[in-house]
Design a protein around this motif. Structure first.
Motif, PDB file in Angstrom:
ATOM      1  N   LEU A  10       0.832  -1.209   0.000  1.00  7.22           N
ATOM      2  CA  LEU A  10       0.000   0.000   0.000  1.00  7.22           C
ATOM      3  C   LEU A  10       0.866   1.260   0.000  1.00  7.22           C
ATOM      4  CD1 LEU A  10      -2.933  -0.867   2.402  1.00  7.22           C
ATOM      5  CD2 LEU A  10      -3.085  -0.281  -0.022  1.00  7.22           C
ATOM      6  N   LEU A  11       1.890   1.260   0.822  1.00 13.14           N
ATOM      7  CA  LEU A  11       2.809   2.393   0.841  1.00 13.14           C
ATOM      8  C   LEU A  11       3.455   2.577  -0.527  1.00 13.14           C
ATOM      9  CD1 LEU A  11       4.466   1.841   4.331  1.00 13.14           C
ATOM     10  CD2 LEU A  11       2.884   3.668   3.694  1.00 13.14           C
ATOM     11  N   TYR A  12       3.810   1.469  -1.154  1.00 15.54           N
ATOM     12  CA  TYR A  12       4.403   1.494  -2.491  1.00 15.54           C
ATOM     13  C   TYR A  12       3.415   2.088  -3.499  1.00 15.54           C
ATOM     14  CZ  TYR A  12       6.157  -0.370  -6.930  1.00 15.54           C
ATOM     15  OH  TYR A  12       6.590  -0.502  -8.230  1.00 15.54           O
ATOM     16  N   LEU A  13       2.162   1.633  -3.447  1.00 20.23           N
ATOM     17  CA  LEU A  13       1.150   2.122  -4.385  1.00 20.23           C
ATOM     18  C   LEU A  13       0.882   3.618  -4.222  1.00 20.23           C
ATOM     19  CD1 LEU A  13      -1.459  -0.785  -4.347  1.00 20.23           C
ATOM     20  CD2 LEU A  13      -0.047  -0.032  -6.272  1.00 20.23           C
ATOM     21  N   TYR A  14       0.930   4.076  -2.983  1.00 21.32           N
ATOM     22  CA  TYR A  14       0.668   5.491  -2.717  1.00 21.32           C
ATOM     23  C   TYR A  14       1.946   6.335  -2.743  1.00 21.32           C
ATOM     24  CZ  TYR A  14      -4.219   4.627  -1.718  1.00 21.32           C
ATOM     25  OH  TYR A  14      -5.546   4.292  -1.832  1.00 21.32           O
ATOM     26  N   LYS A  15       3.028   5.716  -3.249  1.00 18.90           N
ATOM     27  CA  LYS A  15       4.316   6.411  -3.430  1.00 18.90           C
ATOM     28  C   LYS A  15       4.835   7.022  -2.128  1.00 18.90           C
ATOM     29  CE  LYS A  15       3.235   7.427  -8.261  1.00 18.90           C
ATOM     30  NZ  LYS A  15       3.307   6.083  -8.638  1.00 18.90           N
ATOM     31  N   GLU A  16       4.721   6.236  -1.070  1.00 17.33           N
ATOM     32  CA  GLU A  16       5.203   6.672   0.235  1.00 17.33           C
ATOM     33  C   GLU A  16       6.397   5.837   0.703  1.00 17.33           C
ATOM     34  OE1 GLU A  16       2.019   7.025   3.051  1.00 17.33           O
ATOM     35  OE2 GLU A  16       0.856   8.318   1.727  1.00 17.33           O
ATOM     36  N   VAL A  40      -1.865  -6.718  -7.365  1.00 20.33           N
ATOM     37  CA  VAL A  40      -2.993  -6.577  -8.290  1.00 20.33           C
ATOM     38  C   VAL A  40      -4.306  -6.510  -7.515  1.00 20.33           C
ATOM     39  CG1 VAL A  40      -4.317  -7.777 -10.088  1.00 20.33           C
ATOM     40  CG2 VAL A  40      -1.826  -7.620 -10.257  1.00 20.33           C
ATOM     41  N   SER A  41      -4.448  -7.346  -6.510  1.00 19.73           N
ATOM     42  CA  SER A  41      -5.658  -7.352  -5.685  1.00 19.73           C
ATOM     43  C   SER A  41      -5.845  -6.020  -4.975  1.00 19.73           C
ATOM     44  CB  SER A  41      -5.576  -8.497  -4.675  1.00 19.73           C
ATOM     45  OG  SER A  41      -6.693  -8.497  -3.834  1.00 19.73           O
ATOM     46  N   LEU A  42      -4.777  -5.473  -4.436  1.00 19.15           N
ATOM     47  CA  LEU A  42      -4.851  -4.172  -3.779  1.00 19.15           C
ATOM     48  C   LEU A  42      -5.219  -3.070  -4.774  1.00 19.15           C
ATOM     49  CD1 LEU A  42      -1.809  -4.301  -1.346  1.00 19.15           C
ATOM     50  CD2 LEU A  42      -4.225  -4.199  -0.722  1.00 19.15           C
ATOM     51  N   GLN A  43      -4.638  -3.119  -5.958  1.00 25.15           N
ATOM     52  CA  GLN A  43      -4.946  -2.119  -6.980  1.00 25.15           C
ATOM     53  C   GLN A  43      -6.423  -2.184  -7.372  1.00 25.15           C
ATOM     54  OE1 GLN A  43      -1.886  -3.458  -9.725  1.00 25.15           O
ATOM     55  NE2 GLN A  43      -0.780  -1.512  -9.491  1.00 25.15           N
ATOM     56  N   SER A  45      -8.883  -3.323  -5.501  1.00 21.34           N
ATOM     57  CA  SER A  45      -9.668  -2.870  -4.360  1.00 21.34           C
ATOM     58  C   SER A  45      -9.689  -1.351  -4.285  1.00 21.34           C
ATOM     59  CB  SER A  45      -9.096  -3.433  -3.054  1.00 21.34           C
ATOM     60  OG  SER A  45      -9.199  -4.833  -3.035  1.00 21.34           O
ATOM     61  N   ILE A  46      -8.559  -0.728  -4.541  1.00 20.62           N
ATOM     62  CA  ILE A  46      -8.475   0.734  -4.524  1.00 20.62           C
ATOM     63  C   ILE A  46      -9.375   1.319  -5.602  1.00 20.62           C
ATOM     64  CG2 ILE A  46      -6.947   2.692  -4.998  1.00 20.62           C
ATOM     65  CD1 ILE A  46      -4.731   1.039  -3.567  1.00 20.62           C
ATOM     66  N   GLN A  47      -9.359   0.703  -6.792  1.00 15.37           N
ATOM     67  CA  GLN A  47     -10.208   1.193  -7.875  1.00 15.37           C
ATOM     68  C   GLN A  47     -11.681   1.085  -7.503  1.00 15.37           C
ATOM     69  OE1 GLN A  47      -8.904  -1.092 -11.247  1.00 15.37           O
ATOM     70  NE2 GLN A  47      -7.465   0.489 -11.901  1.00 15.37           N
ATOM     71  N   LEU A  48     -12.066  -0.015  -6.873  1.00 15.05           N
ATOM     72  CA  LEU A  48     -13.459  -0.183  -6.459  1.00 15.05           C
ATOM     73  C   LEU A  48     -13.850   0.844  -5.412  1.00 15.05           C
ATOM     74  CD1 LEU A  48     -13.822  -4.066  -6.256  1.00 15.05           C
ATOM     75  CD2 LEU A  48     -14.864  -2.527  -7.922  1.00 15.05           C
ATOM     76  N   LEU A  49     -12.957   1.118  -4.479  1.00 15.64           N
ATOM     77  CA  LEU A  49     -13.251   2.096  -3.436  1.00 15.64           C
ATOM     78  C   LEU A  49     -13.359   3.511  -3.987  1.00 15.64           C
ATOM     79  CD1 LEU A  49     -10.964   0.786  -0.576  1.00 15.64           C
ATOM     80  CD2 LEU A  49     -13.462   0.706  -0.666  1.00 15.64           C
TER      81      LEU A  49
END
Length: 76
Positions: A10-16, A40-43, A45-49
């Motif tokens: 998650l930190l990686y995805l949010y560039k933190e 991929v699952s996290l990505q 989930s983020i798109q759905l949210l």
């Protein structure tokens, strides 16, 4: 098996994450299928949210707007 957690991803995805952490995560992603699947699952989930799934009824919106208008008119 990877040493990275979903929190790390998650930190990686949010560039933190730092450049060094990015490099380590990216290297692990190239070698670890399960870690890639987690990413991929996290990505997904983020798109759905990020997508609204329901809208308020028109009557509710109108009630809120009327309440706000009345509050402005009465100076409350």
């Amino acid at each position: 098996m990877s040493i990275f957690t979903q929190e790390d991803l998650l930190l990686y995805l949010y560039k933190e994450t730092s450049t060094e952490q990015n490099n380590l995560i990216e290297a692990a992603l190239q070698q670890d299928y399960e870690l890639r699947q987690s990413l991929v699952s996290l990505q997904e989930s983020i798109q759905l949210l990020d997508q609204p799934t329901i809208e308020p009824r028109t009557e509710v919106v109108l009630s809120v707007l009327n309440y706000a208008r009345e509050a402005v008119e009465t100076g409350a």
